[in-house]
Design a protein around this motif. Structure first.
Motif, mmCIF file in Angstrom:
data_model
loop_
_atom_site.group_PDB
_atom_site.id
_atom_site.type_symbol
_atom_site.label_atom_id
_atom_site.label_comp_id
_atom_site.label_asym_id
_atom_site.label_seq_id
_atom_site.Cartn_x
_atom_site.Cartn_y
_atom_site.Cartn_z
ATOM 1 N N PRO A 106 -8.364 16.667 9.264
ATOM 2 C CA PRO A 106 -8.594 15.230 9.411
ATOM 3 C C PRO A 106 -7.315 14.389 9.265
ATOM 4 C CG PRO A 106 -10.180 16.175 7.893
ATOM 5 C CD PRO A 106 -9.180 17.234 8.202
ATOM 6 N N HIS A 107 -6.297 14.945 8.646
ATOM 7 C CA HIS A 107 -5.051 14.212 8.413
ATOM 8 C C HIS A 107 -3.964 14.613 9.412
ATOM 9 C CE1 HIS A 107 -6.933 13.033 4.679
ATOM 10 N NE2 HIS A 107 -7.163 14.298 4.435
ATOM 11 N N ALA A 108 -4.311 15.486 10.359
ATOM 12 C CA ALA A 108 -3.305 16.024 11.284
ATOM 13 C C ALA A 108 -2.820 15.011 12.295
ATOM 14 C CB ALA A 108 -3.860 17.247 11.997
ATOM 15 N N SER A 109 -3.609 14.003 12.558
ATOM 16 C CA SER A 109 -3.229 13.018 13.565
ATOM 17 C C SER A 109 -3.325 11.617 12.970
ATOM 18 C CB SER A 109 -4.149 13.144 14.772
ATOM 19 O OG SER A 109 -3.768 12.231 15.759
ATOM 20 N N THR A 110 -2.429 10.752 13.392
ATOM 21 C CA THR A 110 -2.449 9.390 12.868
ATOM 22 C C THR A 110 -3.512 8.541 13.535
ATOM 23 O OG1 THR A 110 -0.716 8.782 14.429
ATOM 24 C CG2 THR A 110 -0.044 9.379 12.184
ATOM 25 N N ASP A 111 -3.832 8.844 14.792
ATOM 26 C CA ASP A 111 -4.890 8.078 15.442
ATOM 27 C C ASP A 111 -6.232 8.783 15.263
ATOM 28 O OD1 ASP A 111 -4.747 10.212 17.114
ATOM 29 O OD2 ASP A 111 -3.947 9.128 18.833
ATOM 30 N N GLU A 112 -7.246 8.278 15.911
ATOM 31 C CA GLU A 112 -8.594 8.807 15.731
ATOM 32 C C GLU A 112 -8.792 10.180 16.363
ATOM 33 O OE1 GLU A 112 -11.158 7.599 13.849
ATOM 34 O OE2 GLU A 112 -9.563 6.292 13.138
ATOM 35 N N SER A 113 -8.071 10.476 17.422
ATOM 36 C CA SER A 113 -8.268 11.761 18.092
ATOM 37 C C SER A 113 -7.204 12.759 17.642
ATOM 38 C CB SER A 113 -8.202 11.582 19.600
ATOM 39 O OG SER A 113 -6.905 11.182 19.976
ATOM 40 N N VAL A 114 -7.603 13.989 17.592
ATOM 41 C CA VAL A 114 -6.683 15.058 17.233
ATOM 42 C C VAL A 114 -6.120 15.629 18.528
ATOM 43 C CG1 VAL A 114 -6.449 17.285 16.097
ATOM 44 C CG2 VAL A 114 -7.979 15.565 15.151
ATOM 45 N N THR A 115 -4.832 15.536 18.712
ATOM 46 C CA THR A 115 -4.199 15.996 19.945
ATOM 47 C C THR A 115 -3.725 17.438 19.808
ATOM 48 O OG1 THR A 115 -2.026 15.237 19.241
ATOM 49 C CG2 THR A 115 -3.410 13.650 20.432
ATOM 50 N N LYS A 129 0.845 -1.185 0.000
ATOM 51 C CA LYS A 129 0.000 0.000 0.000
ATOM 52 C C LYS A 129 0.892 1.251 0.000
ATOM 53 C CE LYS A 129 -3.850 1.730 2.645
ATOM 54 N NZ LYS A 129 -4.568 1.599 3.903
ATOM 55 N N LYS A 130 0.508 2.254 -0.778
ATOM 56 C CA LYS A 130 1.285 3.491 -0.810
ATOM 57 C C LYS A 130 1.217 4.179 0.551
ATOM 58 C CE LYS A 130 1.318 6.310 -4.578
ATOM 59 N NZ LYS A 130 0.664 7.107 -5.631
ATOM 60 N N PRO A 131 2.335 4.718 1.015
ATOM 61 C CA PRO A 131 2.285 5.420 2.301
ATOM 62 C C PRO A 131 1.457 6.708 2.177
ATOM 63 C CG PRO A 131 4.426 5.710 1.273
ATOM 64 C CD PRO A 131 3.658 4.732 0.426
ATOM 65 N N GLU A 132 0.784 7.047 3.267
ATOM 66 C CA GLU A 132 0.001 8.284 3.293
ATOM 67 C C GLU A 132 0.940 9.480 3.201
ATOM 68 O OE1 GLU A 132 -3.439 9.105 3.731
ATOM 69 O OE2 GLU A 132 -3.620 7.056 2.995
ATOM 70 N N ARG A 147 2.616 18.358 5.001
ATOM 71 C CA ARG A 147 3.242 19.327 4.087
ATOM 72 C C ARG A 147 2.965 18.945 2.630
ATOM 73 N NH1 ARG A 147 6.757 23.308 3.879
ATOM 74 N NH2 ARG A 147 7.234 23.273 6.075
ATOM 75 N N THR A 148 3.094 17.683 2.314
ATOM 76 C CA THR A 148 2.856 17.214 0.947
ATOM 77 C C THR A 148 1.405 17.437 0.555
ATOM 78 O OG1 THR A 148 4.571 15.542 1.250
ATOM 79 C CG2 THR A 148 3.054 15.238 -0.602
ATOM 80 N N ARG A 149 0.491 17.093 1.462
ATOM 81 C CA ARG A 149 -0.932 17.324 1.184
ATOM 82 C C ARG A 149 -1.203 18.808 0.942
ATOM 83 N NH1 ARG A 149 -4.497 13.153 2.240
ATOM 84 N NH2 ARG A 149 -3.640 11.484 3.524
ATOM 85 N N ALA A 150 -0.649 19.648 1.813
ATOM 86 C CA ALA A 150 -0.863 21.097 1.698
ATOM 87 C C ALA A 150 -0.351 21.615 0.356
ATOM 88 C CB ALA A 150 -0.177 21.824 2.850
ATOM 89 N N LEU A 151 0.824 21.161 -0.040
ATOM 90 C CA LEU A 151 1.396 21.618 -1.307
ATOM 91 C C LEU A 151 0.577 21.126 -2.496
ATOM 92 C CD1 LEU A 151 5.204 21.306 -0.530
ATOM 93 C CD2 LEU A 151 3.800 23.384 -0.619
ATOM 94 N N HIS A 152 0.027 19.924 -2.401
ATOM 95 C CA HIS A 152 -0.845 19.427 -3.473
ATOM 96 C C HIS A 152 -2.086 20.299 -3.602
ATOM 97 C CE1 HIS A 152 1.063 15.779 -4.951
ATOM 98 N NE2 HIS A 152 1.408 15.481 -3.699
#
Length: 159
Positions: free
Chosen positions: A33-42, A3-6, A10-15
């Motif tokens: 929604p992509h700021a945290s790897t787990d379910e909760s945003v810390t 599977k391609k790594p997420e 920074r990459t998402r923002a630049l895209h």
């Protein structure tokens, strides 16, 4: 099959920024929604997101001013001042920037309303029902009633 790594934030923002201009608030909400790897945003992930946005702003890659200018340029030919200012506020553009854009919008509103009217109708309303229909259409596009009545009055006198 691997599977391609997420992509990182920074990459998402630049895209996103490569496609079009975003306001800071708009880009933040897209990246949240992509700021945290787990379910909760810390708190630390929020801090890293804000640091990324600060860095993009400092480099000149993220600008609320450019986002506002681009939106106004894209929407001016089809919408009135009310609708455009509403969209600017929805995208998180500050009231200060909206205030800077407003005079230019108001200055060109009558001409924009005439063009929108001409594209959609192009013929003088035959009765009050038709006139009301045309006025409602222009109002739905975000033009003020004073501008709408000016457009319809000029159209009637030209015929």
């Amino acid at each position: 099959m691997r599977k391609k790594p997420e992509p990182d934030l920074r990459t998402r923002a630049l895209h996103y920024l490569a496609r079009r201009e975003y306001s800071r608030a708009e880009l933040r909400s897209k990246l949240l929604p992509h700021a945290s790897t787990d379910e909760s945003v810390t708190q630390s992930s929020l801090a890293s997101l804000d640091a990324l946005l600060d860095d993009l702003t400092a480099r000149g890659w993220l600008s609320d001013q450019r986002a506002a200018t681009q939106l106004v340029h894209a929407k001016r030919g089809r919408f009135g001042t009310q609708r455009i200012t509403h969209e600017l506020r929805q995208k998180g553009i500050s009231e200060e920037l909206v205030g800077k854009v407003l005079p230019a919008l108001k200055e060109s509103e009558l001409e924009a309303a005439r063009e929108v009217w001409k594209k959609k109708f192009g013929v003088v309303p035959q009765d009050e029902k038709e006139k009301a229909k045309q006025a409602r259409f222009l109002q739905s596009r975000g033009f003020g009633l004073d501008v709408i009545f000016q457009v319809l009055r000029v159209v009637e006198t030209e015929s």
